[in-house]
Scaffold this motif. Structure first.
Motif, short mmCIF file in Angstrom:
data_model
loop_
_atom_site.label_atom_id
_atom_site.label_comp_id
_atom_site.label_asym_id
_atom_site.label_seq_id
_atom_site.Cartn_x
_atom_site.Cartn_y
_atom_site.Cartn_z
N GLU A 69 0.83 -1.20 0.00
CA GLU A 69 0.00 0.00 0.00
C GLU A 69 0.87 1.26 0.00
O GLU A 69 0.53 2.26 -0.63
CB GLU A 69 -0.93 0.01 1.21
CG GLU A 69 -2.04 -1.03 1.19
CD GLU A 69 -3.22 -0.63 0.31
OE1 GLU A 69 -3.09 0.33 -0.47
OE2 GLU A 69 -4.28 -1.29 0.43
N TYR A 99 -9.54 4.48 5.44
CA TYR A 99 -8.78 3.23 5.37
C TYR A 99 -7.44 3.42 6.06
O TYR A 99 -6.73 4.39 5.79
CB TYR A 99 -8.59 2.85 3.91
CG TYR A 99 -7.81 1.59 3.64
CD1 TYR A 99 -8.26 0.36 4.09
CD2 TYR A 99 -6.63 1.64 2.90
CE1 TYR A 99 -7.55 -0.81 3.82
CE2 TYR A 99 -5.92 0.49 2.62
CZ TYR A 99 -6.38 -0.74 3.08
OH TYR A 99 -5.66 -1.89 2.80
N GLN A 107 -14.53 -5.61 0.03
CA GLN A 107 -14.03 -4.31 -0.41
C GLN A 107 -12.50 -4.25 -0.30
O GLN A 107 -11.81 -3.80 -1.23
CB GLN A 107 -14.67 -3.21 0.42
CG GLN A 107 -14.32 -1.80 0.00
CD GLN A 107 -15.09 -0.77 0.81
OE1 GLN A 107 -15.95 -1.11 1.62
NE2 GLN A 107 -14.78 0.49 0.61
N ILE A 108 -11.98 -4.70 0.81
CA ILE A 108 -10.53 -4.65 1.00
C ILE A 108 -9.83 -5.68 0.12
O ILE A 108 -8.76 -5.42 -0.44
CB ILE A 108 -10.18 -4.85 2.49
CG1 ILE A 108 -10.67 -3.64 3.28
CG2 ILE A 108 -8.68 -5.05 2.67
CD1 ILE A 108 -10.43 -3.73 4.76
N ARG A 154 -8.63 -4.48 -3.29
CA ARG A 154 -7.56 -3.48 -3.44
C ARG A 154 -6.33 -4.13 -4.07
O ARG A 154 -5.85 -5.17 -3.60
CB ARG A 154 -7.21 -2.87 -2.09
CG ARG A 154 -8.32 -2.07 -1.46
CD ARG A 154 -7.89 -1.48 -0.11
NE ARG A 154 -6.83 -0.50 -0.26
CZ ARG A 154 -7.02 0.80 -0.42
NH1 ARG A 154 -8.26 1.28 -0.47
NH2 ARG A 154 -6.00 1.64 -0.54
#
Length: 229
Positions: free
Chosen positions: A21, A159, A192-193, A196
């Motif tokens: 990330e 987040y 949702q995560i 990513r």
């Protein structure tokens, strides 16, 4: 450059996901926990608790000598603070929100889910009390998480490292004997995560290593579960 001492487990995934990330270059050093790499004297100098993950930051923000860290929560705070992302360093209230959910994971969900995994999948004999005790506690914790997510997208506002810490454990709900349909808000958050790109990349680090090194023999079990002082 970050040296990451790692094995593909929920605690390891926390750090590989965060590094992806952050888009920070890192080198992975496998710590095969089923073979006892975590007890090597060289690793002990970095991680005195004989547990991965651990890191060495070869370029700390102060420009001084390298910094080594163990404990996944401490590593996440350190990296997020250094890079100014996923942790609100300038907002004391927002920071407190992230901290409490990060510590909820490292002090609650992680240990309880870990014990649940142990009694359901690794214990040499089935102990009904242990299975029920930890399966029920994981269910309680997932209820806490589900209620938290009922009116917000992520656990602590934007987040953050709190989501990255909780998600790798929560994604293993099936192994913990849970019914995800009873936690609809958590299910939405998990999906949702999982979508990513950085999470996909972080989860792929060391993919297949555990399958190549299964915890199936007495030696591996003794290394993982039989250690004393």
């Amino acid at each position: 450059m970050i040296d990451l001492f790692y094995w593909p487990t929920p605690n390891g995934w926390k750090i590989s996901i965060l590094l992806e990330e952050l888009a920070v270059p890192y080198t992975v050093h496998p710590i095969n926990i089923s073979k006892g790499d975590q007890f090597a004297p060289e690793f002990l100098k970095i991680a005195p608790n004989n547990r991965m993950p651990a890191i060495i930051d070869q370029a700390p923000a102060d420009g001084g000598a390298s910094i080594s860290l163990f404990e996944s929560g401490a590593i996440m705070q350190y990296l997020a603070r250094k890079h100014g992302q996923f942790y609100p360093v300038d907002d004391v209230r927002a920071q407190a929100e992230v901290d409490q959910w990060l510590f909820w994971q490292v002090g609650g969900l992680g240990p309880m889910a870990g014990q649940c995994h142990h009694f359901r999948h690794y214990a040499p004999e089935k102990i009904p009390y242990g299975i029920e005790r930890y399966t029920n506690e994981v269910s309680r914790l997932y209820g806490v998480l589900d209620r938290r997510l009922a009116d917000r997208e992520f656990v602590a506002g934007a987040y953050s490292i709190a989501d990255m810490a909780i998600w790798p454990w929560a994604k293993l709900w099936e192994n913990q004997g849970q019914d995800l349909s009873t936690f609809p808000h958590m299910q939405r958050w998990l999906e949702q995560i999982a979508a990513r790109p950085a999470v996909v990349k972080g989860l792929a680090v060391g993919e297949g290593w555990r399958e190549q090194n299964p915890v199936t023999d007495e030696k591996a079990r003794a290394i993982l579960f039989g250690q004393k002082a």
